[in-house]
Enzyme design. Structure first.
Site, PDB file in Angstrom:
ATOM      1  N   SER A 129     -50.522 233.937 -48.300  1.00 49.80           N
ATOM      2  CA  SER A 129     -51.217 234.983 -48.627  1.00 49.80           C
ATOM      3  C   SER A 129     -50.683 235.949 -47.696  1.00 49.80           C
ATOM      4  O   SER A 129     -50.643 235.264 -46.023  1.00 49.80           O
ATOM      5  CB  SER A 129     -52.333 235.179 -48.166  1.00 49.80           C
ATOM      6  OG  SER A 129     -52.954 236.665 -48.121  1.00 49.80           O
ATOM      7  N   GLY A 130     -50.250 237.086 -47.394  1.00 47.18           N
ATOM      8  CA  GLY A 130     -49.012 238.100 -46.601  1.00 47.18           C
ATOM      9  C   GLY A 130     -47.338 237.499 -46.172  1.00 47.18           C
ATOM     10  O   GLY A 130     -47.078 238.277 -45.074  1.00 47.18           O
ATOM     11  N   SER A 181     -53.694 242.310 -50.038  1.00 53.72           N
ATOM     12  CA  SER A 181     -53.299 240.591 -50.592  1.00 53.72           C
ATOM     13  C   SER A 181     -54.036 240.681 -51.926  1.00 53.72           C
ATOM     14  O   SER A 181     -54.681 241.650 -52.471  1.00 53.72           O
ATOM     15  CB  SER A 181     -54.553 240.119 -49.665  1.00 53.72           C
ATOM     16  OG  SER A 181     -54.374 238.775 -50.484  1.00 53.72           O
ATOM     17  N   SER A 182     -53.171 240.444 -53.101  1.00 49.89           N
ATOM     18  CA  SER A 182     -53.319 240.503 -54.128  1.00 49.89           C
ATOM     19  C   SER A 182     -54.948 239.661 -54.421  1.00 49.89           C
ATOM     20  O   SER A 182     -54.921 237.956 -53.653  1.00 49.89           O
ATOM     21  CB  SER A 182     -52.148 239.625 -54.795  1.00 49.89           C
ATOM     22  OG  SER A 182     -50.859 240.343 -54.778  1.00 49.89           O
ATOM     23  N   THR A 215     -46.171 239.859 -53.209  1.00 48.77           N
ATOM     24  CA  THR A 215     -45.912 241.294 -53.582  1.00 48.77           C
ATOM     25  C   THR A 215     -45.161 241.894 -53.986  1.00 48.77           C
ATOM     26  O   THR A 215     -44.406 242.537 -54.758  1.00 48.77           O
ATOM     27  CB  THR A 215     -47.574 241.620 -53.737  1.00 48.77           C
ATOM     28  OG1 THR A 215     -48.824 240.916 -53.904  1.00 48.77           O
ATOM     29  CG2 THR A 215     -47.879 242.530 -54.805  1.00 48.77           C
ATOM     30  N   GLY A 250     -51.512 233.628 -52.833  1.00 47.08           N
ATOM     31  CA  GLY A 250     -50.566 233.075 -52.469  1.00 47.08           C
ATOM     32  C   GLY A 250     -52.015 231.884 -51.030  1.00 47.08           C
ATOM     33  O   GLY A 250     -52.932 232.047 -51.294  1.00 47.08           O
TER      34      GLY A 250
HETATM   35  N1  LIG Z   1     -39.262 242.831 -47.514  1.00 49.58           N
HETATM   36  C1  LIG Z   1     -40.476 243.404 -47.624  1.00 49.58           C
HETATM   37  N2  LIG Z   1     -39.902 244.404 -46.681  1.00 49.58           N
HETATM   38  C2  LIG Z   1     -40.632 245.305 -45.635  1.00 49.58           C
HETATM   39  N3  LIG Z   1     -42.033 244.295 -45.206  1.00 49.58           N
HETATM   40  C3  LIG Z   1     -42.572 244.057 -45.746  1.00 49.58           C
HETATM   41  C4  LIG Z   1     -41.709 243.027 -46.936  1.00 49.58           C
HETATM   42  N4  LIG Z   1     -42.812 241.530 -47.889  1.00 49.58           N
HETATM   43  C5  LIG Z   1     -43.995 242.097 -47.410  1.00 49.58           C
HETATM   44  N5  LIG Z   1     -43.692 243.236 -46.583  1.00 49.58           N
HETATM   45  C6  LIG Z   1     -45.134 243.514 -45.898  1.00 49.58           C
HETATM   46  O1  LIG Z   1     -46.096 242.597 -46.072  1.00 49.58           O
HETATM   47  C7  LIG Z   1     -47.243 242.861 -46.674  1.00 49.58           C
HETATM   48  C8  LIG Z   1     -47.985 241.619 -46.763  1.00 49.58           C
HETATM   49  O2  LIG Z   1     -46.246 241.567 -48.087  1.00 49.58           O
HETATM   50  P1  LIG Z   1     -47.584 241.641 -49.671  1.00 49.58           P
HETATM   51  O3  LIG Z   1     -48.382 242.020 -50.093  1.00 49.58           O
HETATM   52  O4  LIG Z   1     -46.442 240.583 -50.144  1.00 49.58           O
HETATM   53  O5  LIG Z   1     -47.986 239.379 -49.396  1.00 49.58           O
HETATM   54  P2  LIG Z   1     -48.178 238.664 -50.664  1.00 49.58           P
HETATM   55  O6  LIG Z   1     -47.172 237.394 -50.621  1.00 49.58           O
HETATM   56  O7  LIG Z   1     -48.124 239.200 -51.575  1.00 49.58           O
HETATM   57  O8  LIG Z   1     -50.127 238.329 -49.625  1.00 49.58           O
HETATM   58  P3  LIG Z   1     -50.903 237.950 -51.168  1.00 49.58           P
HETATM   59  O9  LIG Z   1     -50.915 236.533 -51.194  1.00 49.58           O
HETATM   60  O10 LIG Z   1     -51.786 238.207 -49.994  1.00 49.58           O
HETATM   61  O11 LIG Z   1     -50.588 238.747 -52.166  1.00 49.58           O
HETATM   62  C9  LIG Z   1     -46.654 244.125 -46.735  1.00 49.58           C
HETATM   63  O12 LIG Z   1     -47.742 245.046 -47.496  1.00 49.58           O
HETATM   64  C10 LIG Z   1     -45.787 244.261 -46.511  1.00 49.58           C
HETATM   65  O13 LIG Z   1     -46.435 245.581 -45.455  1.00 49.58           O
HETATM   66 MG   LIG Z   2     -49.773 239.937 -52.989  1.00 50.26          MG
END
Ligand SMILES: Nc1ncnc2c1ncn2[C@@H]1O[C@H](COP(=O)(O)OP(=O)(O)OP(=O)(O)O)[C@@H](O)[C@H]1O
Ligand SMILES: [Mg+2]
Length: 1108
Positions: free
Chosen positions: A107-108, A160-161, A112, A387
């Site tokens: 997660s994080g 977070s999704s 996404t 995640g």
């Molecule tokens: N390529 C990127 N460039 C800039 N910031 C990013 C990038 N990828 C992720 N982030 C930052 O990290 C945060 C978390 O990313 P994201 O929501 O994609 O995580 P996740 O893997 O989908 O987590 P979860 O499993 O909780 O959904 C985003 O809100 C963003 O601020």
């Molecule tokens: Mg996500």
């Protein structure tokens, strides 16, 4: 010229971990860190992309970057998520291979974001056009809507999704997007009613309260203040960097683009508001007479507002919060709910309401974005699932989420190894197996059908008797006791008996990504996911179309006593389907790594990354990749890149690429064990060899650059010199030409001047001479003219004199001769000449007269009165006679054309003329009217059939006449029929014969001289017909009737000719009396019609109007 960079150019650390030398966990982390510190967040392991979350926005997602990576080979440029997206899109479009993009990480870690980057890249590079852009826009805009309703702030991730999402993007054969299908996996709905410390409810609640207008909030009966709602956690309601109000507008806009109707959006917001209201409903106990406590709604205001919002009858919902009806077979038992049960029911309703709304949203979006054509699609699936996560307090949801991640890890292991292995086999390269940790054992612990944790949870839920979370844990303890990845305090395994980090009501699983402690509390309930039937029925009764749709089981007509499927079972089934789906597609991996736990940029926490690298199995991944060969490349690009290292391949190799590469490698003396030749690729075992090649290439490039520079400079100088030389010649040539031209022009003008003077002088001299000569010639001519004139006049005079003399002689001679001839011929001439000349002249004149007459003859019409004028008086008689002859002749010609009938008609007309012409004033008007005879068409008219049969002779005339009454002079219409033998008077209406008189009895007819139609038929005295006396009749066809009567009389041999008296006064015999019929002329004033009056016994007066 396009500058091609490569993965290997300007590399920070190594872009592909496969090239890492030496390979160890430390060097792996070191490489990641080095690249991360230089903002290089993407690194490859072969075709797998490792993505480090930068926690800040980097300038590497610009449209220029998209263009840079578009249509380039994967290893051609430095690592980027766009390279992977491009590779996947191109193999989908060009090789017709369905693709899936698997994004994993905790997660994080950025899953996404990565999925959105992939989608936006594909949207940017695929086709354009109005329709395609609309589809793209709808696909992209589905993200903000789903994120608002399905994402929340957690301690690990601000966005977070809280649901799993798999999106199939469908393309046509050209690679243009047609639409998509989204599948969602188990929303973490417990978050609706309760959030862990430091976390928030789903974004949409905060967005609605912050971003909606006052008017909207008033309609939804909401207050902007978060603290008014029990379901919203307050400590972390505001998240830095998250603008809820702006996001609300984005979501509204996105819903509009995706195709939500305004009333649908309103319904959705009403449901969201209803959930908030539901959370505020509180209960109080009320004692009942049997000593039990029954729950009652404390403050009914929220309940009322919520019911108003959803169109639910308040009392129905209120009762559903106090009673529960259990149906078993045909029985219905109602039990009261205590306060705790009422809260449980309320929360269950809120969770169900929200999660069903979420599923409805996905279905609704799918309706909008689904492909419109039925043609075969190519599919690119993008998987972005929650995640792997470890919280302080992990419950059923985390268990499910982590199970899903276990399955994804499993598919990664399977597919990566299989793909690698298959490539070696495909290329005909020898392959030895590599050891790695396979998490299949953990998946089995959870999903095994007999003794898996989920199966046991289902078994426990369905078991009769008292079922609690503890009984479930007991069951786990007995069945999973020996599993090496399962830990529990109550486990017979003594190892954990004293492990205080493992509480009694928990169990722990060693996941591939770490150990997670799960508290069993709520497992049974959450798996059962029960909603009291009373509540679903209350919802079904709502006067709100969306709510009704969401609770179909509340329909009393569809009572289903079967237990619904458990949440665990459903999830396991949908994950199974997803895995099978993914296996049919070509996988592309993005492994997301979280650099730190603080959501901060520039921090690289070694231990955290090391942990992720371990559990993601990245080292194994590299080893697997390197065990065979560290680097592989198709022959063509390999030869292209290194051909300058060998004279035989530089600058061009004519044969097959593979042979070229073999020659190249042999020339470079690369040991044969270092390389292997596959069918289409060369495999390089050691990265060192690749670096050697690269180093050599670099040197060679420098030499080549110098050589190119040298040649270029030489060429440039020489070109410059040649250009100068050429220019100098051109300049000199031009100058010489100019000088010569100028000199020539001077000489030419001088020559012309001299020449003109000379010519002028010569001309003047010549002119003078010519003038003198001319004057001399003129003088001679004048003298000669005078001389000739004198001569001529003299000669003329002589000739005239001579002519006069000759004329006088001739005249005298002629007179003399004339005299002689006259004297000789006088006697013959006078006696005959006069008559002959006269006859001749007369003859010529007559001839001329006839010819003139012939050419001016009048027309053949007998009434043409024209005749040419008489030319000579002596021809008067002849001229008149000829006119008559001509007229008779043309009359004959005219008559010859007549048929017999026409002739008879004309004869009749002629006879009429003989009788009446100039005698009766009526006659002229009758001339032009044809004598028709039968005016009544008596033989054809069926009305007169009887009459027709009564008359046996041929009817010569049939007409309606007026029979004048003898007494008063008034007329009565009668049919008048005339045959050869008699005439008949008959009634006009009935056709009955009134009188039939034989014609021999008619002696005479009397008529007036005027224009009237009266006529009297006088009968032979003493005849049988004369008994009643004569007939006085009047007819419009008087002339015709009398003419016909006269003709019959004329042709009949047996009687005398009919006499016709024409006089204005005549006598008529009426029985014994003789009456005088007198015709007088009346003025037209008294009327235009003829009137007849009996004046006295002897006089009948007929007044005939004079014509105007
Ligand atoms: N390529 C990127 N460039 C800039 N910031 C990013 C990038 N990828 C992720 N982030 C930052 O990290 C945060 C978390 O990313 P994201 O929501 O994609 O995580 P996740 O893997 O989908 O987590 P979860 O499993 O909780 O959904 C985003 O809100 C963003 O601020
Ligand atoms: Mg996500």
């Amino acid at each position: 010229m396009e500058v091609k960079t490569s993965l290997l150019d300007n590399m920070i650390g190594v872009g592909d971990m496969v090239l890492l030398e030496p390979l160890s966990e430390d060097s792996f982390l070191g490489n990641l860190k080095k690249r991360f510190d230089h903002s290089e967040i993407y690194t490859y392991i072969g075709s797998v992309v490792i993505s480090m979350n930068p926690y800040r926005s980097l300038p590497i997602y610009t449209p220029e970057k998209v263009e840079e990576y578009r249509n380039r080979n994967f290893y051609e440029l430095s690592p980027h998520i766009y390279a992977l997206a491009d590779e996947a899109y191109r193999s989908l479009r060009d090789q017709d291979k369905d693709q899936c993009i698997l994004i994993t990480g905790e997660s994080g870690a950025g899953k996404t974001e990565a999925s959105k980057l992939v989608m936006s890249y594909v949207a940017a590079v695929c086709g354009k056009g109005h329709e395609v852009n609309k589809v793209k826009e709808q696909l992209l805009q589905s993200n903000p809507v789903l994120e608002a309703f399905g994402n929340a702030k957690t301690v690990r991730n601000d966005n977070s999704s809280r649901f799993g999402k798999y999106m199939d993007i469908e393309f046509d054969f050209k690679g243009d997007p047609l639409g998509g299908v989204i599948s969602n996996y188990l929303l973490e709905k417990s978050r609706v009613v309760k959030q862990p410390r430091g976390e928030r409810n789903f974004h949409v609640f905060y967005q609605l309260l912050s971003g909606a207008s006052d008017d909207t909030l008033r309609k939804l009966k909401l207050d902007r203040d978060f603290s008014k709602y029990n379901y919203l956690s307050l400590d972390s309601a505001a998240v830095s960097g998250l603008d809820d109000a702006a996001n609300f507008r984005t979501v509204r806009n996105a819903m509009q683009i995706v195709g939500f109707m305004e009333d649908e959006v309103q319904s959705v917001l009403e449901l969201v508001a209803a959930v908030l209201k539901l959370g505020n409903i509180e209960f109080k106990p009320e004692s009942r007479c049997n000593g039990t406590d029954e729950s009652r709604v404390k403050d009914k205001n929220d309940l009322k507002e919520m019911c108003e919002l959803l169109g639910i009858e308040q009392s129905v919902l209120e009762r559903a919060f106090s009673y529960r009806t259990v149906e078993a077979k045909m029985e219905k038992v109602s039990t009261t709910l205590n306060v705790a049960q009422a809260y449980y029911a309320r929360d269950a309703l809120a969770k169900n309401l929200y999660s069903r709304l979420f599923s409805w949203l996905v279905t609704r979006i799918n309706e909008s974005i689904q492909a419109q054509t039925k043609a075969r699609h190519k599919v690119m699936g993008v998987l972005d699932i929650y995640g792997f996560e470890i919280f302080e307090d992990n419950s059923f949801e985390q268990f499910i989420i982590n199970y899903c991640n276990e399955k994804l890890q499993q598919i990664f292991i399977e597919l990566t190894l299989r793909e690698e292995q298959e490539e070696y086999i495909r290329e005909g390269i020898e392959w030895t197996n590599i050891e790695y940790f396979n998490n299949a054992i953990i998946c089995d612990l959870i999903e095994n059908n007999q003794n898996g944790i989920l199966a046991m949870l289902d078994e426990e839920c369905l078991r009769p008797g008292t079922v609690t979370d503890e009984t479930f844990l007991d069951k786990l303890n007995t069945i999973c006791a020996d599993h090496q990845h399962f830990e529990s305090r109550l486990n017979k395994n003594s190892k954990f008996l004293n492990d205080h980090s493992l509480p009694h009501n928990c169990f722990r699983i060693q996941h591939y990504a770490g150990k997670v402690l799960y508290r069993v509390e709520g497992f049974v309930d959450k798996n059962n996911d029960l909603l009291y039937r009373d509540l679903s029925q209350a919802m079904y009764k709502a006067n709100h179309s969306l709510i009704k749709q969401l609770f179909p089981e509340g329909n009393p007509a569809k009572v289903n006593l079967k237990r619904p499927l458990t949440a665990g079972f459903q999830f396991r089934a949908s994950v199974g389907t997803l895995m099978r789906n993914l296996q049919t597609k070509n996988p592309n991996y993005i492994r997301c790594i979280k650099p730190n736990d603080k959501k901060a940029s520039h921090i690289f926490t070694d231990s955290l990354v090391r942990h992720q690298v371990r559990y993601l199995g990245l080292m194994e991944n590299v080893r697997v990749r390197r065990a065979g060969y560290a680097f592989r490349q198709p022959y063509e690009p390999c030869l292209e890149r290194y051909k300058m290292l060998c004279k035989r391949t530089w600058p061009h190799w004519k044969g097959p690429a593979r042979e070229g590469v073999e020659v190249l490698m042999a020339d470079l003396q690369i040991p044969t064990e270092e390389i292997s030749y596959g069918r289409s690729k060369i495999f390089i075992r050691n990265p060192r060899t690749l670096f050697f090649l690269e180093e050599k290439r670099k040197q060679c490039l420098q030499d080549l650059a110098t050589l190119i520079q040298k040649i270029y400079r030489g060429w440039k100088c020489r070109t410059h010199f040649l250009l100068m030389k050429k220019s100098q010649i051109v300049v000199a040539a031009w100058y010489r030409r100019y000088a010569q031209q100028k000199k020539y022009r001077n000489i030419k003008s001088a020559t012309t001047m001299v020449q003109s003077y000379t010519r002028g002088w010569q001309a003047r001299k010549l002119l003078r001479e010519l003038k003198h000569q001319k004057r001399c010639e003129e003088a001679v001519t004048t003298i000669a003219a005078f001389w000739h004139g004198t001569q001529a006049r003299r000669e003329l005079r002589r000739l005239k004199e001579e002519a006069r003399r000759k004329h006088a002689v001739a005249l005298i001679w002629a007179y003399w001769q004339g005299l002689k001839v006259r004297r000789e011929y006088r006697k013959f001439f006078r006696a005959n000449a006069g008559k002959k000349i006269y006859d001749f002249t007369i003859q010529r004149i007559i001839q001329k007269y006839f010819l003139g007459l012939k050419s001016s003859m009048p027309s053949m019409s007998p009434i043409d009165r024209k005749w040419p004028a008489r030319p000579y008086g002596f021809l008067d008689g002849v001229h008149t006679e000829l006119r008559k002859i001509f007229h008779h002749w043309r009359c004959k010609k005219y008559r010859d054309q007549f048929t017999e009938e026409k002739k008879a008609v004309y004869e009749e007309k002629l006879e009429a003329s003989e009788i009446f012409k100039d005698k009766k004033a009526l006659y002229p008007s009758s001339v032009s009217q044809p004598f028709k005879g039968d005016y009544l068409e008596i033989s054809k008219n069926p009305k007169y059939q009887k009459l027709n049969s009564a008359v046996d002779e041929k009817v010569l005339l049939a007409d309606v006449v007026n029979k004048i009454n003898r007494a008063n002079g008034k007329g009565t219409p009668r049919i008048f029929l005339l045959t050869k033998k008699n005439f008949v008077l008959a009634d006009q209406k009935t056709g009955q014969v009134k009188a039939s008189i034989p014609l021999p009895d008619v002696t005479s007819v009397s008529v007036s001289t005027q224009k009237d139609g009266f006529f009297a038929l006088k009968l032979k005295e003493g005849s049988a017909s004369a008994v009643k006396g004569d007939f006085l009749l009047s007819s419009e066809h008087l002339i015709e009737i009398i003419t016909k009567l006269h003709r019959i009389g004329a042709t009949a041999a047996d009687r005398e000719k009919l006499k016709v008296d024409i006089s204005d006064e005549f006598l008529v015999q009426f029985k014994q009396d003789k009456v005088c019929v007198k015709f007088i002329q009346s003025s037209p004033k008294n009327g235009n019609s003829v009137s007849c009056k009996r004046k006295n016994n002897r006089l009948l007066e007929v007044s005939v109007p004079t014509s105007p």
